[in-house]
Scaffold this motif. Structure first.
Motif, PDB file in Angstrom:
ATOM      1  N   ALA A   1      48.706   9.781   8.473  1.00  0.00           N
ATOM      2  CA  ALA A   1      47.539  10.225   8.461  1.00  0.00           C
ATOM      3  C   ALA A   1      47.718   9.098   8.376  1.00  0.00           C
ATOM      4  CB  ALA A   1      47.041  11.176   7.587  1.00  0.00           C
ATOM      5  N   ALA A   2      48.024   8.317   7.465  1.00  0.00           N
ATOM      6  CA  ALA A   2      47.147   7.240   7.237  1.00  0.00           C
ATOM      7  C   ALA A   2      47.678   6.013   7.384  1.00  0.00           C
ATOM      8  CB  ALA A   2      47.296   6.251   5.460  1.00  0.00           C
ATOM      9  N   LEU A   3      49.405   5.943   8.032  1.00  0.00           N
ATOM     10  CA  LEU A   3      49.343   5.262   9.246  1.00  0.00           C
ATOM     11  C   LEU A   3      48.805   5.081  10.367  1.00  0.00           C
ATOM     12  CD1 LEU A   3      52.776   4.203   7.384  1.00  0.00           C
ATOM     13  CD2 LEU A   3      51.090   2.762   7.169  1.00  0.00           C
ATOM     14  N   GLY A   4      49.118   6.074  10.612  1.00  0.00           N
ATOM     15  CA  GLY A   4      48.180   6.722  12.035  1.00  0.00           C
ATOM     16  C   GLY A   4      46.942   5.754  12.081  1.00  0.00           C
ATOM     17  N   PHE A   5      46.378   6.027  10.867  1.00  0.00           N
ATOM     18  CA  PHE A   5      45.133   5.590  11.034  1.00  0.00           C
ATOM     19  C   PHE A   5      44.803   3.964  10.927  1.00  0.00           C
ATOM     20  CE2 PHE A   5      40.918   3.930   8.531  1.00  0.00           C
ATOM     21  CZ  PHE A   5      40.105   4.408   9.069  1.00  0.00           C
ATOM     22  N   ARG A   6      46.289   3.239   9.968  1.00  0.00           N
ATOM     23  CA  ARG A   6      46.248   1.914  10.166  1.00  0.00           C
ATOM     24  C   ARG A   6      46.680   1.623  12.037  1.00  0.00           C
ATOM     25  NH1 ARG A   6      45.393   0.000   5.243  1.00  0.00           N
ATOM     26  NH2 ARG A   6      46.200  -2.302   6.050  1.00  0.00           N
ATOM     27  N   PHE A   7      47.241   2.412  12.283  1.00  0.00           N
ATOM     28  CA  PHE A   7      48.054   1.911  13.623  1.00  0.00           C
ATOM     29  C   PHE A   7      46.876   2.062  14.437  1.00  0.00           C
ATOM     30  CE2 PHE A   7      49.084   3.645  17.653  1.00  0.00           C
ATOM     31  CZ  PHE A   7      49.859   2.066  18.702  1.00  0.00           C
ATOM     32  N   ARG A   8      45.899   3.053  14.555  1.00  0.00           N
ATOM     33  CA  ARG A   8      44.475   2.689  15.390  1.00  0.00           C
ATOM     34  C   ARG A   8      43.803   1.865  15.499  1.00  0.00           C
ATOM     35  NH1 ARG A   8      45.584   8.123  13.854  1.00  0.00           N
ATOM     36  NH2 ARG A   8      43.927   8.002  12.868  1.00  0.00           N
ATOM     37  N   THR A   9      43.618   1.749  13.995  1.00  0.00           N
ATOM     38  CA  THR A   9      42.464   0.382  13.635  1.00  0.00           C
ATOM     39  C   THR A   9      42.946  -0.858  13.527  1.00  0.00           C
ATOM     40  OG1 THR A   9      42.917   0.843  11.577  1.00  0.00           O
ATOM     41  CG2 THR A   9      40.949   2.156  12.389  1.00  0.00           C
TER      42      THR A   9
ATOM     43  N   LEU B   1      43.673   7.264   0.115  1.00  0.00           N
ATOM     44  CA  LEU B   1      42.092   6.706   0.558  1.00  0.00           C
ATOM     45  C   LEU B   1      43.103   5.041   0.740  1.00  0.00           C
ATOM     46  CD1 LEU B   1      39.412   8.123  -1.290  1.00  0.00           C
ATOM     47  CD2 LEU B   1      39.589   8.460   1.374  1.00  0.00           C
ATOM     48  N   HIS B   2      43.824   4.379  -0.285  1.00  0.00           N
ATOM     49  CA  HIS B   2      44.243   2.953  -0.736  1.00  0.00           C
ATOM     50  C   HIS B   2      44.942   2.582   0.640  1.00  0.00           C
ATOM     51  CE1 HIS B   2      47.158   0.064  -1.098  1.00  0.00           C
ATOM     52  NE2 HIS B   2      47.941   0.803  -1.536  1.00  0.00           N
ATOM     53  N   MET B   3      45.908   4.033   1.428  1.00  0.00           N
ATOM     54  CA  MET B   3      47.207   3.331   2.250  1.00  0.00           C
ATOM     55  C   MET B   3      45.803   3.471   3.523  1.00  0.00           C
ATOM     56  SD  MET B   3      50.141   5.875   1.864  1.00  0.00           S
ATOM     57  CE  MET B   3      49.416   7.270   1.529  1.00  0.00           C
ATOM     58  N   MET B   4      44.575   4.000   3.701  1.00  0.00           N
ATOM     59  CA  MET B   4      44.247   4.175   5.018  1.00  0.00           C
ATOM     60  C   MET B   4      42.598   2.594   4.806  1.00  0.00           C
ATOM     61  SD  MET B   4      42.576   8.047   6.171  1.00  0.00           S
ATOM     62  CE  MET B   4      42.264   8.499   4.527  1.00  0.00           C
ATOM     63  N   LEU B   5      42.816   3.086   3.289  1.00  0.00           N
ATOM     64  CA  LEU B   5      41.410   1.236   3.376  1.00  0.00           C
ATOM     65  C   LEU B   5      41.513   0.228   3.259  1.00  0.00           C
ATOM     66  CD1 LEU B   5      38.538   4.350   2.493  1.00  0.00           C
ATOM     67  CD2 LEU B   5      39.079   3.281   4.846  1.00  0.00           C
ATOM     68  N   THR B   6      42.811   0.040   2.390  1.00  0.00           N
ATOM     69  CA  THR B   6      42.771  -1.536   1.775  1.00  0.00           C
ATOM     70  C   THR B   6      43.088  -2.223   3.050  1.00  0.00           C
ATOM     71  OG1 THR B   6      43.567  -0.048  -0.335  1.00  0.00           O
ATOM     72  CG2 THR B   6      43.833  -2.209  -0.032  1.00  0.00           C
ATOM     73  N   PRO B   7      43.144  -3.822   2.813  1.00  0.00           N
ATOM     74  CA  PRO B   7      43.313  -4.439   3.854  1.00  0.00           C
ATOM     75  C   PRO B   7      44.507  -4.981   3.751  1.00  0.00           C
ATOM     76  CG  PRO B   7      41.411  -5.620   3.198  1.00  0.00           C
ATOM     77  CD  PRO B   7      41.829  -4.142   2.699  1.00  0.00           C
ATOM     78  N   THR B   8      45.815  -5.054   4.772  1.00  0.00           N
ATOM     79  CA  THR B   8      46.853  -5.357   4.171  1.00  0.00           C
ATOM     80  C   THR B   8      46.749  -6.747   3.493  1.00  0.00           C
ATOM     81  OG1 THR B   8      47.662  -5.096   6.707  1.00  0.00           O
ATOM     82  CG2 THR B   8      49.052  -6.324   5.485  1.00  0.00           C
TER      83      THR B   8
END
Ligand code: CMC
Length: 441
Positions: free
Chosen positions: A189-197, A215-222
């Motif tokens: 779910a989080a990597l899908g979110f990162r991919f879309r954003t 939440l970290h996997m979705m929100l933390t900038p690389t």
């Protein structure tokens, strides 16, 4: 703690538990054994007008009044608005337990002690990885694809990554893949979110909890250190707890029905995710936010509710097949939404939601039909306050519900009486007729 009674565990009927039925078509009398306030649908087949008759069947579209299994995972009293996981009230679990504790409870029917919890968390954490093949698949998808379709595709693809999961009659194989799915779903779910954003991939951090990592996997900038607000982690954890199981809902029923064919668990939960996506089920959380966005002013609330009564619109996040009282999850989430959104300052959507609720629960149309807010009415407000767009909301529901799907799948697979799900129908088509060749049609 009180154990379940022998009768409720085995389903044996005592001698006086008999339903006496008279068939007025024939004058015949029948005695149907009653167990747990149910009769066996197959017993009806003995009720016939003559020897050649197929026998009677119950007709229950939507399975509104049909028990399809025996289950010890969760209990709902819809009239009273009560939900319990293995006897523990949902309000207490949401307040005092982490999502990992509740996953352990849902899978094992007991709360873990500290050692059991640490072992369970370590096993989940070790599986929180994303296979390269699924990552490549996600990168190949259209970024506009709905996040739930992306999740379904990725879950289905895991069956290729772990072909040994097809050995579904082996309890240890089931256990391993259950843990893997609980671990991997937030990663997918989080990597899908990162991919879309447009954000790059990121790894989990072993020192973080399950919800923190999610939440970290979705929100933390690389390249940056995780920095998720504790209030957000607490809210996400509580939301996952509240969504963990809900007995024979549409998606769990889909998992059971598909799993009954003895397909691998990845395919079975993909069916669950597909069912959850629908707007009458988990997809309602997205629709609630879209509905709230469409109501521009508090003054428009009465007109909107009138359009729901006339059938033009539907009050999304209201009503439930089982609850004929306030959904206990909605009470907890409504309070949580107030807390989270209060911190962020005045919120027009929360005000509109509260006005809709207040007006609806005093309105004859809604009270007569016993329509109250359900789990989806306020949850989107919290996800929205966290900065997520409505299209992502149902994915959060799926992350939380994964454990419930798997607990039911396990319960069914371990049951020696399990049979492939194959309902009947009442045929309404043509009677047999002569074939018509193409040139005569
Ligand atoms: N707005 C307006 N009227 C409604 C609503 C609603 N949200 N829900 C039910 N009704 C009316 C319905 O039109 C019917 O009226 P009438 O008797 O005059 O024909 C009556 O109430 C009974 O409704 P039903 O459709 O027979 O109820 P159901 O048990 O088949 O459906 C439901 C349950 C949840 C699908 C339905 O209430 C609904 O569509 N709600 C909105 C979508 C929603 O919020 N879904 C999330 C459910 S909770 C999360 C989950 O576990 O899925």
């Amino acid at each position: 703690m009180e154990e379940p009674s022998a009768d409720s565990a085995t389903g044996t009927a005592s001698e006086q538990d008999i339903l006496a039925v008279t068939d007025r078509r024939t004058g015949q009398q029948y005695e149907l054994p009653i167990t747990d306030d149910t009769i066996q649908a197959m017993d009806l087949r003995g009720i016939k007008v003559n020897e050649g008759d197929f026998g009677m069947m119950p007709f229950d579209p939507g399975l509104s009044n049909t028990a399809v299994c025996r289950s010890s995972v969760c209990f709902i009293d819809g009239e009273q608005g009560i939900l319990e996981y293995s006897g523990y009230r949902i309000e207490e679990l949401a307040e005092h337990c982490s999502y990992m504790e509740v996953c352990y409870l849902v899978l094992n029917r007991e709360l873990p002690n500290a050692e059991q919890l640490a072992e369970f968390e370590a096993e989940v954490r070790a599986d929180m990885v994303m296979p390269e093949s699924v990552m490549r698949l996600q990168n190949a998808m259209d970024p506009d694809l709905h996040p739930m379709s992306m999740l379904q595709t990725s879950l289905a693809a895991l069956a290729g990554e772990y072909p040994e999961a097809a050995e579904v009659l082996e309890p240890e194989v089931r256990r391993q893949h259950t843990m893997r799915l609980i671990a991997m779903t937030p990663v997918i779910a989080a990597l899908g979110f990162r991919f879309r954003t447009g954000a790059g991939p990121i790894d989990i951090r072993p020192e973080l909890s399950y919800s923190e990592n999610f939440l970290h996997m979705m929100l933390t900038p690389t390249g940056e250190e995780p920095n998720v607000a504790p209030a957000m982690v607490k809210a996400m954890d509580a939301l996952l707890v509240l969504h963990a199981d809900h007995e024979q809902n549409c998606s769990t029923n889909a998992v059971r029905a598909v799993g009954s064919s003895q397909v691998n668990p990845y395919s079975a939960v993909t069916a669950g995710a597909a069912a959850l996506h629908g707007p009458l089920h988990g997809g309602a959380n997205q629709k609630v936010l879209e509905m709230l966005e469409s109501i521009e002013d508090l003054a428009d609330v009465p007109a909107f509710l009138e359009s729901c009564q006339s059938g033009d619109k539907r009050l999304m996040g209201f009503g439930h097949r089982v609850y004929k009282n306030y959904d206990p999850r909605a009470k907890v989430i409504g309070k949580l939404a107030g807390d989270v959104v209060d911190v962020a300052g005045p919120n027009r959507m929360l005000e509109i939601a509260q006005a809709l609720e207040k007006t609806a629960i005093e309105d004859d149309y809604f009270t007569k039909r016993k329509l109250f807010p359900n789990v989806d009415f306020y949850s989107g407000m919290i996800y929205s306050a966290m900065g997520f767009c409505p299209r992502s909301f149902t994915v959060f529901f799926a992350v939380g519900r994964m454990v419930g799907w798997l607990a039911h799948w396990e319960e069914m697979m371990a049951d020696v009486n399990n049979r492939i799900v194959r309902p009947r129908q009442i045929y309404t088509g043509y009677p047999r007729r002569d074939f018509v060749p193409m040139d005569q049609r």
